[in-house]
Design a protein around this motif. Structure first.
Motif, PDB file in Angstrom:
ATOM      1  N   GLU A  40     -10.277   0.211  -2.025  1.00  0.00           N
ATOM      2  CA  GLU A  40     -10.395   0.038  -3.482  1.00  0.00           C
ATOM      3  C   GLU A  40     -11.719  -0.638  -3.848  1.00  0.00           C
ATOM      4  O   GLU A  40     -12.397  -0.223  -4.794  1.00  0.00           O
TER       5      GLU A  40
ATOM      6  N   GLY B  79      -2.950 -12.768  -5.163  1.00  0.00           N
ATOM      7  CA  GLY B  79      -1.868 -12.140  -4.396  1.00  0.00           C
ATOM      8  C   GLY B  79      -0.620 -12.036  -5.223  1.00  0.00           C
ATOM      9  O   GLY B  79      -0.576 -12.375  -6.398  1.00  0.00           O
ATOM     10  N   GLY B  80       0.367 -11.547  -4.594  1.00  0.00           N
ATOM     11  CA  GLY B  80       1.686 -11.461  -5.188  1.00  0.00           C
ATOM     12  C   GLY B  80       2.555 -11.264  -3.975  1.00  0.00           C
ATOM     13  O   GLY B  80       2.052 -11.173  -2.870  1.00  0.00           O
TER      14      GLY B  80
ATOM     15  N   GLY C 127       0.779  -1.232   0.000  1.00  0.00           N
ATOM     16  CA  GLY C 127       0.000   0.000   0.000  1.00  0.00           C
ATOM     17  C   GLY C 127       0.814   1.288   0.000  1.00  0.00           C
ATOM     18  O   GLY C 127       0.398   2.286  -0.599  1.00  0.00           O
TER      19      GLY C 127
ATOM     20  N   ILE D 249      -5.973  -6.142 -11.228  1.00  0.00           N
ATOM     21  CA  ILE D 249      -6.636  -6.077  -9.911  1.00  0.00           C
ATOM     22  C   ILE D 249      -7.942  -5.287 -10.031  1.00  0.00           C
ATOM     23  O   ILE D 249      -8.984  -5.683  -9.494  1.00  0.00           O
TER      24      ILE D 249
ATOM     25  N   ARG E 190      -1.439  -9.660  -0.372  1.00  0.00           N
ATOM     26  CA  ARG E 190      -0.167 -10.361  -0.347  1.00  0.00           C
ATOM     27  C   ARG E 190      -0.382 -11.706   0.352  1.00  0.00           C
ATOM     28  O   ARG E 190      -1.217 -11.806   1.255  1.00  0.00           O
TER      29      ARG E 190
ATOM     30  N   LYS F 113      -5.397   1.138 -11.110  1.00  0.00           N
ATOM     31  CA  LYS F 113      -5.990   0.257 -10.108  1.00  0.00           C
ATOM     32  C   LYS F 113      -7.449   0.621  -9.838  1.00  0.00           C
ATOM     33  O   LYS F 113      -8.242  -0.224  -9.442  1.00  0.00           O
TER      34      LYS F 113
ATOM     35  N   LYS G 298      -2.987 -11.942   6.642  1.00  0.00           N
ATOM     36  CA  LYS G 298      -4.177 -11.750   5.781  1.00  0.00           C
ATOM     37  C   LYS G 298      -5.087 -12.984   5.847  1.00  0.00           C
ATOM     38  O   LYS G 298      -6.112 -13.028   5.189  1.00  0.00           O
TER      39      LYS G 298
ATOM     40  N   LEU H 180      -5.970  -1.058   2.316  1.00  0.00           N
ATOM     41  CA  LEU H 180      -6.323  -0.341   1.084  1.00  0.00           C
ATOM     42  C   LEU H 180      -7.150  -1.188   0.124  1.00  0.00           C
ATOM     43  O   LEU H 180      -7.916  -0.636  -0.669  1.00  0.00           O
ATOM     44  N   THR H 181      -7.006  -2.504   0.229  1.00  0.00           N
ATOM     45  CA  THR H 181      -7.811  -3.340  -0.666  1.00  0.00           C
ATOM     46  C   THR H 181      -9.302  -3.117  -0.378  1.00  0.00           C
ATOM     47  O   THR H 181     -10.127  -3.190  -1.280  1.00  0.00           O
TER      48      THR H 181
HETATM   49  N1  UDP Z   1      -2.021  -5.555  -4.215  1.00  0.00           N
HETATM   50  C1  UDP Z   1      -1.579  -5.780  -5.495  1.00  0.00           C
HETATM   51  N2  UDP Z   1      -1.334  -7.045  -5.876  1.00  0.00           N
HETATM   52  C2  UDP Z   1      -1.533  -8.087  -5.055  1.00  0.00           C
HETATM   53  C3  UDP Z   1      -1.981  -7.864  -3.748  1.00  0.00           C
HETATM   54  C4  UDP Z   1      -2.220  -6.566  -3.347  1.00  0.00           C
HETATM   55  O1  UDP Z   1      -1.416  -4.851  -6.287  1.00  0.00           O
HETATM   56  O2  UDP Z   1      -1.299  -9.224  -5.474  1.00  0.00           O
HETATM   57  C5  UDP Z   1      -2.273  -4.173  -3.815  1.00  0.00           C
HETATM   58  C6  UDP Z   1      -3.680  -3.911  -3.370  1.00  0.00           C
HETATM   59  O3  UDP Z   1      -4.526  -3.684  -4.488  1.00  0.00           O
HETATM   60  C7  UDP Z   1      -3.487  -2.691  -2.487  1.00  0.00           C
HETATM   61  C8  UDP Z   1      -2.142  -2.947  -1.859  1.00  0.00           C
HETATM   62  O4  UDP Z   1      -1.457  -3.851  -2.727  1.00  0.00           O
HETATM   63  O5  UDP Z   1      -3.427  -1.521  -3.252  1.00  0.00           O
HETATM   64  C9  UDP Z   1      -2.253  -3.582  -0.488  1.00  0.00           C
HETATM   65  O6  UDP Z   1      -2.506  -2.619   0.463  1.00  0.00           O
HETATM   66  P1  UDP Z   1      -3.159  -3.008   1.850  1.00  0.00           P
HETATM   67  O7  UDP Z   1      -3.215  -1.769   2.682  1.00  0.00           O
HETATM   68  O8  UDP Z   1      -4.479  -3.696   1.624  1.00  0.00           O
HETATM   69  O9  UDP Z   1      -2.186  -4.091   2.488  1.00  0.00           O
HETATM   70  P2  UDP Z   1      -0.595  -4.190   2.689  1.00  0.00           P
HETATM   71  O10 UDP Z   1      -0.132  -5.091   1.584  1.00  0.00           O
HETATM   72  O11 UDP Z   1      -0.026  -2.809   2.601  1.00  0.00           O
HETATM   73  O12 UDP Z   1      -0.478  -4.829   4.029  1.00  0.00           O
END
Ligand code: UDP
Length: 406
Positions: free
Chosen positions: A316, A252-253, A42, A291, A223, A193, A228, A312-313
């Motif tokens: 979104e 995820g990634g 995020g 996404i 992630r 996004k 999570k 942030l998910t």
């Molecule tokens: N995200 C992404 N790809 C993924 C998983 C998450 O681009 O495979 C993005 C998601 O859309 C969001 C951010 O990473 O914008 C995750 O932010 P969040 O505050 O939910 O969690 P964090 O990963 O910072 O703990």
């Protein structure tokens, strides 16, 4: 790259004028953001959008990423979990790796700026080289309310050298000798996004990713991280199976600063094995459009985190008018007003129950999504975030005792 003027239709003229007025008072000042990764997660997401907008307003803003080896990121991951309150075994060597990496960065990084915004713990110790006339703010994106004492005792002296500390939610804060400021994070409604997509675009992307849309999609995008709770998501989903036809999509990634990701991914794949209604998808960190399309194609979005920063998910998904079922942890409770702008849950059973209810009551689910979108428009868009940072920078230019104390 989006320019400020393009936000007019979404946020209205008043906030735009306010931003220009604040920026005028900061002309000529230089700002530097430092965090731990350029992509994934995020924080990077926000900086990618915020930094160009600051420059668009005429503020000279740079963004640097702290560099470190695998050992550094393994240590900072442990520190991160410890600050979140998970017991970690920390070795004396870990502190040494942290200090040495920060020192190396100090000798290589250009630290020229009037105002510094240092994000999270990885670069926090950079402050040891602060110059007298610069202002340093520590931007804490996580819940710091119950840290493991040992790690907090190590970091705290660095944090208290800052001029102020910024938290995303009041309940994340700590007792500190420095002023504290509350600034929730945000999403950019014009980024790949989050921008509007045609239905045909959405279908094309889902086809390309081999995601069938013949049944309702229940999705969690996160992630692959134990906090999570992806295994809890699978269990919650499997609870609806005797009664409902749906697919679970776990997307995820792994961010560059998260070495545990690959291991958790394997565990998830293993648990989903043999269940054809569960799809597990690992995407590169640049998959913003993908996404976006997946969120839009989903019937329900889940975020069953055990601990969370802001989440942030969730923002979104709400912005896309989706019904969201999420744990009442971290900043999620700021975003979801239970049964108004989404559903807050506290257990696997509760998650199963609400997935069923929302699949049964699409009108109620739709209303939750509509309310969620308005809540995000009013509180969690990038332009509001930018305004808060400009206000913070303005305060930073004034005497320390003039800071607003929360
Ligand atoms: N995200 C992404 N790809 C993924 C998983 C998450 O681009 O495979 C993005 C998601 O859309 C969001 C951010 O990473 O914008 C995750 O932010 P969040 O505050 O939910 O969690 P964090 O990963 O910072 O703990």
């Amino acid at each position: 790259m989006a320019r400020l003027e393009e936000y007019r239709d979404i946020i209205g003229p008043q906030l735009l004028e306010e931003l220009e007025m604040l920026a005028q008072r900061l002309q000529g000042k230089t700002m530097l953001h430092v965090n731990s990764t350029a992509v994934g997660g995020g924080v990077a997401e926000i900086l990618n959008r915020l930094v160009p907008l600051c420059n668009d307003l005429g503020l000279k803003t740079r963004w640097e990423v702290i560099k470190g080896g695998e050992d550094f990121f393994a240590v900072t991951k442990k520190f991160h979990n410890a600050l979140h309150g998970d017991a970690q075994i920390i070795l004396p060597k870990d502190y040494q790796v942290y200090e040495e990496t920060v020192d190396r960065n100090l000798s290589e990084m250009s630290l020229e700026a009037d105002v510094f915004l240092i994000h999270d713990l990885q670069p926090a110790a950079l402050i040891k080289r602060r110059s007298k006339d610069s202002r340093w703010m520590w931007r804490c994106h996580i819940d710091l309310s119950h840290p493991q004492k040992e790690v907090w005792d190590f970091l705290r002296p660095y944090i208290e050298k800052y001029d102020a500390c910024v938290f995303s939610a009041p309940q994340f804060s700590q007792k500190l000798t420095i002023p504290q400021v509350l600034i929730p994070p945000s999403i950019d409604p014009l980024s790949d996004k989050n921008r509007e997509l045609e239905e045909s675009e959405v279908s094309k992307i889902l086809d390309r990713l081999n995601i069938p849309t013949d049944k309702p999609l229940v999705t969690q995008i996160s992630r692959f991280d134990r906090l999570k709770d992806p295994l809890g998501v699978i269990e919650a989903f499997q609870g609806i199976r005797p009664y409902f036809e749906a697919r679970l999509l776990l997307v995820g990634g792994s961010a560059a600063d998260d070495p545990e990701g690959a291991q958790v991914y394997q565990e998830v794949v293993e648990r989903a094995k043999g269940d054809e209604s569960i799809l597990v998808l690992s995407l590169p960190p640049t998959s913003h459009l993908e996404i976006n399309a997946i969120q839009r194609a989903s019937t329900i979005i889940l975020q069953k985190s055990l601990k969370e920063g802001f989440g942030l998910t969730v923002t979104e998904a709400l912005w896309k008018g989706k019904p969201v079922i999420a744990s009442a942890v971290g900043g999620i409770s700021q975003q979801i007003i239970h049964k108004h702008s989404g559903i807050l849950v506290h257990s696997i059973e509760g998650t199963t129950y609400w997935i069923q209810r929302l699949l049964q009551k699409p009108e109620f689910a739709k209303k939750l999504g509509e309310n969620g979108r308005e809540h995000v428009r009013n509180n969690f868009l990038l332009t509001r975030h930018l305004r808060d940072y400009l206000l913070l920078f303005l305060f930073a230019q004034t005497r320390e005792d003039e800071f607003i104390r929360l």
